[in-house]
Design a protein around this motif. Structure first.
Motif, PDB file in Angstrom:
ATOM      1  N   PRO A 167       0.806  -1.233   0.000  1.00 29.88           N
ATOM      2  CA  PRO A 167       0.000   0.000   0.000  1.00 29.88           C
ATOM      3  C   PRO A 167       0.834   1.275   0.000  1.00 29.88           C
ATOM      4  CG  PRO A 167      -0.813  -1.571   1.632  1.00 29.88           C
ATOM      5  CD  PRO A 167       0.479  -2.116   1.128  1.00 29.88           C
ATOM      6  N   ILE A 170       0.916   2.725  -3.432  1.00 28.39           N
ATOM      7  CA  ILE A 170      -0.347   3.364  -3.805  1.00 28.39           C
ATOM      8  C   ILE A 170      -0.405   4.743  -3.160  1.00 28.39           C
ATOM      9  CG2 ILE A 170      -2.860   3.204  -3.690  1.00 28.39           C
ATOM     10  CD1 ILE A 170      -2.541   0.156  -3.626  1.00 28.39           C
ATOM     11  N   LYS A 171      -0.014   4.815  -1.901  1.00 26.72           N
ATOM     12  CA  LYS A 171       0.048   6.118  -1.223  1.00 26.72           C
ATOM     13  C   LYS A 171       1.056   7.040  -1.906  1.00 26.72           C
ATOM     14  CE  LYS A 171       0.832   8.347   3.253  1.00 26.72           C
ATOM     15  NZ  LYS A 171       1.759   9.358   2.724  1.00 26.72           N
ATOM     16  N   ARG A 174      -0.490   8.602  -4.935  1.00 26.91           N
ATOM     17  CA  ARG A 174      -1.443   9.649  -4.559  1.00 26.91           C
ATOM     18  C   ARG A 174      -0.714  10.891  -4.067  1.00 26.91           C
ATOM     19  NH1 ARG A 174      -5.375   7.675  -0.355  1.00 26.91           N
ATOM     20  NH2 ARG A 174      -6.811   9.254  -1.168  1.00 26.91           N
ATOM     21  N   THR A 224      -6.034   7.015 -11.255  1.00 30.75           N
ATOM     22  CA  THR A 224      -7.339   6.978 -10.595  1.00 30.75           C
ATOM     23  C   THR A 224      -8.079   5.688 -10.928  1.00 30.75           C
ATOM     24  OG1 THR A 224      -7.477   9.392 -10.677  1.00 30.75           O
ATOM     25  CG2 THR A 224      -9.534   8.198 -10.363  1.00 30.75           C
ATOM     26  N   LEU A 227      -6.791   2.761  -8.817  1.00 33.11           N
ATOM     27  CA  LEU A 227      -6.900   2.766  -7.363  1.00 33.11           C
ATOM     28  C   LEU A 227      -7.931   1.739  -6.899  1.00 33.11           C
ATOM     29  CD1 LEU A 227      -6.906   6.601  -6.584  1.00 33.11           C
ATOM     30  CD2 LEU A 227      -5.097   4.959  -6.001  1.00 33.11           C
ATOM     31  N   GLU A 230     -11.992   1.020  -2.586  1.00 33.09           N
ATOM     32  CA  GLU A 230     -12.262   1.674  -1.307  1.00 33.09           C
ATOM     33  C   GLU A 230     -11.708   3.093  -1.209  1.00 33.09           C
ATOM     34  OE1 GLU A 230      -8.613  -1.042  -0.559  1.00 33.09           O
ATOM     35  OE2 GLU A 230     -10.508  -1.100  -1.698  1.00 33.09           O
ATOM     36  N   TYR A 231     -10.905   3.505  -2.168  1.00 37.81           N
ATOM     37  CA  TYR A 231     -10.325   4.848  -2.123  1.00 37.81           C
ATOM     38  C   TYR A 231     -11.337   5.883  -2.607  1.00 37.81           C
ATOM     39  CZ  TYR A 231      -5.594   3.161  -1.185  1.00 37.81           C
ATOM     40  OH  TYR A 231      -4.484   2.604  -0.600  1.00 37.81           O
ATOM     41  N   ASP A 232     -11.334   7.032  -1.957  1.00 39.16           N
ATOM     42  CA  ASP A 232     -12.187   8.142  -2.384  1.00 39.16           C
ATOM     43  C   ASP A 232     -11.552   8.807  -3.606  1.00 39.16           C
ATOM     44  OD1 ASP A 232     -13.839  10.295  -2.699  1.00 39.16           O
ATOM     45  OD2 ASP A 232     -13.315  11.278  -0.807  1.00 39.16           O
ATOM     46  N   LYS A 233     -12.251   8.762  -4.722  1.00 40.05           N
ATOM     47  CA  LYS A 233     -11.721   9.296  -5.973  1.00 40.05           C
ATOM     48  C   LYS A 233     -12.418  10.589  -6.397  1.00 40.05           C
ATOM     49  CE  LYS A 233     -10.990   4.502  -7.449  1.00 40.05           C
ATOM     50  NZ  LYS A 233     -11.228   3.498  -8.509  1.00 40.05           N
TER      51      LYS A 233
END
Length: 352
Positions: A167, A170-171, A174, A224, A227, A230-233
């Motif tokens: 993760p 992924i962070k 972002r 995007t 992702l 569960e990630y807020d897009k």
């Protein structure tokens, strides 16, 4: 220049463009080769050539982890064509553009060689200097961030993080998106500047260069889409829509965008136009945006460049490096790749 597309199916155009791509000398390229490979993967064409290109990039991976020989100081005569002050050019992120193709072949084959090579490339990026706000510096000589990182690094970071259950990457993707938006997105126009330098605080390439905006929009869009659910897009979706709205204001009646988006004295150019057509149509197909204006802009942009495909499959009017309104127009591996990527988004429309 003989053109055939008015009467041929889009699948035939794709096949010609793909075949021509395999005739190009990309042995010593990095990001240009990467986009050609991405286009072939997207269209499921000439995959043996694409895999050989990635295999060669791994064969020539440097000890510090950079694909395709890495890249040392670029010849100084190149600098005189740029619109920013560069005497030497020692980039940090260009070879990373090949990581996404390597991960694609890892997913297809399960061959650990591809994943191990990406791990080495990623370790190199982990070692690269950051700006004070955490942005990956684009070249060793200066604390600079460029929009290319959004396309060459962030989407593969997300894919790598998901494949390896890491993760943190992924962070990292972002975070890089946020940092690059903070420094490069112009709040007045919702367009991106190409380069920000930390010291002195300035924009060495301050114009709204089309391909720079393409790198930003496509990179943010592809990241995007990758992702986890569960990630807020929502914020990224809003940014994609606001940038798309800004872009279509500047589209020429021919369907093209200019080399500098808001400067009609600069050439109408294919690669920026293709990236915008790809990003707009992908965002439409994915339900991120939904407006007839975007559909028409995407359609007209792709049609304009399709008119520049000759009978051999070469895509013309592509601005060659370096980033400059004075750059020569011609045929490049990344022009071929972006045509193929864009074409995938239009296949269903033409076949229905």
């Amino acid at each position: 220049m003989s053109r055939l597309h008015e009467t041929e199916p889009i699948t035939d155009t794709i096949a010609r463009v793909a075949e021509y791509t395999t005739t190009m000398d990309v042995a010593h390229e990095d990001w240009q080769k990467a986009i050609a490979v991405d286009g072939l993967l997207a269209t499921e064409t000439e995959l043996d050539w694409a895999r050989r290109a990635i295999d060669r990039a791994i064969d020539t991976q440097t000890s510090n982890g950079q694909f395709a020989y890495g890249w040392g100081n670029y010849p100084k005569d190149w600098a005189r064509w740029t619109e920013y002050d560069v005497e030497t050019y020692n980039p940090t992120t260009l070879a990373a553009a090949l990581a996404d193709g390597a991960l694609a072949f890892y997913n297809r084959t399960g061959n650990e060689r591809y994943l191990e090579a990406v791990e080495k490339q990623t370790m190199f990026l982990d070692s690269v200097e950051r700006t004070s706000t955490g942005g990956i510096t684009r070249r060793r000589e200066e604390d600079e961030i460029w929009t290319e990182t959004l396309s060459f690094v962030c989407p593969y970071f997300v894919r790598y993080g998901r494949i390896t259950d890491s993760p943190a990457y992924i962070k990292a993707a972002r975070d890089q998106i946020r940092i690059h938006i903070d420094h490069l997105l112009d709040s007045r126009t919702n367009l991106f500047r190409h380069i920000w330098r930390e010291t002195p605080d300035c924009y060495p390439a301050s114009s709204f260069w089309s391909r720079a905006n393409g790198w930003a929009l496509a990179g943010i869009l592809e990241s995007t889409l990758r992702l986890p659910a569960e990630y807020d897009k929502s914020k990224l979706h809003s940014l994609i829509e606001s940038t798309a709205s800004a872009l279509i204001k500047y589209q020429d009646e021919s369907g093209f965008w200019h080399q500098k988006i808001d400067d009609t004295t600069t050439p109408l150019e294919s690669s920026g136009t293709l990236i915008f057509a790809y990003a707009l149509k992908t965002a439409l197909n994915e339900g991120i945006i939904d407006d007839q204006r975007f559909r028409e802009a995407a359609r007209d942009g792709f049609a304009a460049v399709r008119n520049e495909v000759d009978s051999s499959g070469a895509v013309h009017r592509v601005s060659k490096p370096p980033a400059s309104a004075r750059s020569e127009l011609g045929v490049t591996p990344y022009g071929q790749g972006w045509f193929l990527k864009a074409a995938t988004q239009f296949i269903t429309n033409e076949q229905n």
